[in-house]
Design a protein around this motif. Sequence first.
Motif, mmCIF file in Angstrom:
data_model
loop_
_atom_site.group_PDB
_atom_site.id
_atom_site.type_symbol
_atom_site.label_atom_id
_atom_site.label_comp_id
_atom_site.label_asym_id
_atom_site.label_seq_id
_atom_site.Cartn_x
_atom_site.Cartn_y
_atom_site.Cartn_z
ATOM 1 N N ALA A 98 -17.968 -3.878 46.694
ATOM 2 C CA ALA A 98 -16.931 -4.784 46.875
ATOM 3 C C ALA A 98 -16.397 -5.870 46.666
ATOM 4 C CB ALA A 98 -15.638 -3.312 46.475
ATOM 5 N N ALA A 99 -16.165 -7.104 45.767
ATOM 6 C CA ALA A 99 -15.465 -8.231 45.993
ATOM 7 C C ALA A 99 -14.801 -8.094 46.037
ATOM 8 C CB ALA A 99 -17.088 -9.652 45.907
ATOM 9 N N ILE A 100 -13.517 -9.472 46.503
ATOM 10 C CA ILE A 100 -11.968 -9.614 45.515
ATOM 11 C C ILE A 100 -11.746 -10.624 46.197
ATOM 12 C CG2 ILE A 100 -11.476 -9.028 47.874
ATOM 13 C CD1 ILE A 100 -8.894 -7.818 46.427
ATOM 14 N N CYS A 146 -15.987 -9.735 50.879
ATOM 15 C CA CYS A 146 -16.899 -9.011 50.382
ATOM 16 C C CYS A 146 -16.729 -7.746 51.443
ATOM 17 C CB CYS A 146 -18.603 -10.110 49.675
ATOM 18 S SG CYS A 146 -18.168 -11.073 48.452
ATOM 19 N N VAL A 147 -17.572 -6.929 50.699
ATOM 20 C CA VAL A 147 -18.148 -5.604 51.372
ATOM 21 C C VAL A 147 -19.779 -5.672 51.221
ATOM 22 C CG1 VAL A 147 -17.753 -3.342 51.829
ATOM 23 C CG2 VAL A 147 -15.950 -4.075 51.146
ATOM 24 N N ASN A 148 -19.982 -5.767 52.572
ATOM 25 C CA ASN A 148 -21.637 -5.601 52.846
ATOM 26 C C ASN A 148 -22.378 -4.358 53.288
ATOM 27 O OD1 ASN A 148 -24.399 -6.748 52.948
ATOM 28 N ND2 ASN A 148 -23.494 -8.428 54.653
ATOM 29 N N LYS A 149 -22.501 -3.815 51.745
ATOM 30 C CA LYS A 149 -22.711 -2.058 52.105
ATOM 31 C C LYS A 149 -23.796 -2.310 51.864
ATOM 32 C CE LYS A 149 -22.521 0.287 48.443
ATOM 33 N NZ LYS A 149 -21.829 1.291 47.227
ATOM 34 N N ARG A 159 -26.430 -12.936 52.353
ATOM 35 C CA ARG A 159 -25.383 -13.600 52.315
ATOM 36 C C ARG A 159 -24.159 -13.066 50.482
ATOM 37 N NH1 ARG A 159 -26.092 -19.350 52.193
ATOM 38 N NH2 ARG A 159 -24.412 -19.383 51.316
ATOM 39 N N LYS A 160 -23.077 -12.065 50.681
ATOM 40 C CA LYS A 160 -22.353 -12.217 49.210
ATOM 41 C C LYS A 160 -20.864 -13.295 48.423
ATOM 42 C CE LYS A 160 -23.655 -7.829 48.972
ATOM 43 N NZ LYS A 160 -24.488 -7.429 47.711
ATOM 44 N N ALA A 204 -20.647 -9.200 43.554
ATOM 45 C CA ALA A 204 -20.350 -8.042 44.342
ATOM 46 C C ALA A 204 -21.446 -6.950 43.290
ATOM 47 C CB ALA A 204 -19.135 -7.883 42.990
ATOM 48 N N GLY A 205 -22.399 -7.712 42.523
ATOM 49 C CA GLY A 205 -23.438 -7.085 42.755
ATOM 50 C C GLY A 205 -24.596 -6.964 43.020
#
Length: 127
Positions: free
Chosen positions: A34-36, A48-51, A61-62, A75-76
């Motif tokens: 996810a990113a918001i 961002c969630v770093n899953k 990095r996101k 997010a992808g």
Amino acid sequence: MFRNQYDTDVTTWSPAGRLFQVEYAMEAVKQGSAAIGLRSKTHVVLACVNKANSELSSHQRKIFKVDDHIGVAIAGLTADGRVLSRYMRSECINYGYTYESPLPVGRLVYQLADKAQYVLGHTGGAL
């Protein structure tokens, strides 16, 4: 992943009425994170969630700075996001050198959409 003669193009339907490219894209979204983004009159926050699926991918990095006034959150798939952020960064630099002013965000969005539409429309493949 099993591939067949009906998964080479986003407009090719299988006899069962399936679009495999769309199904592959939906599966890629499920594997993403996810990113918001939040915006106020004076500030912007990107998160961002770093899953991480593995130890190697945990340090990717996101969030990227595109220009002094533009940032992007991925997010992808990070490889696709890095390619697109590099493209946006080069467009901002080229515009700045040519016009000596920052690239308007709306114009960058149109350029990015045109790039994606051209690639998908002419090759049927990924960016």
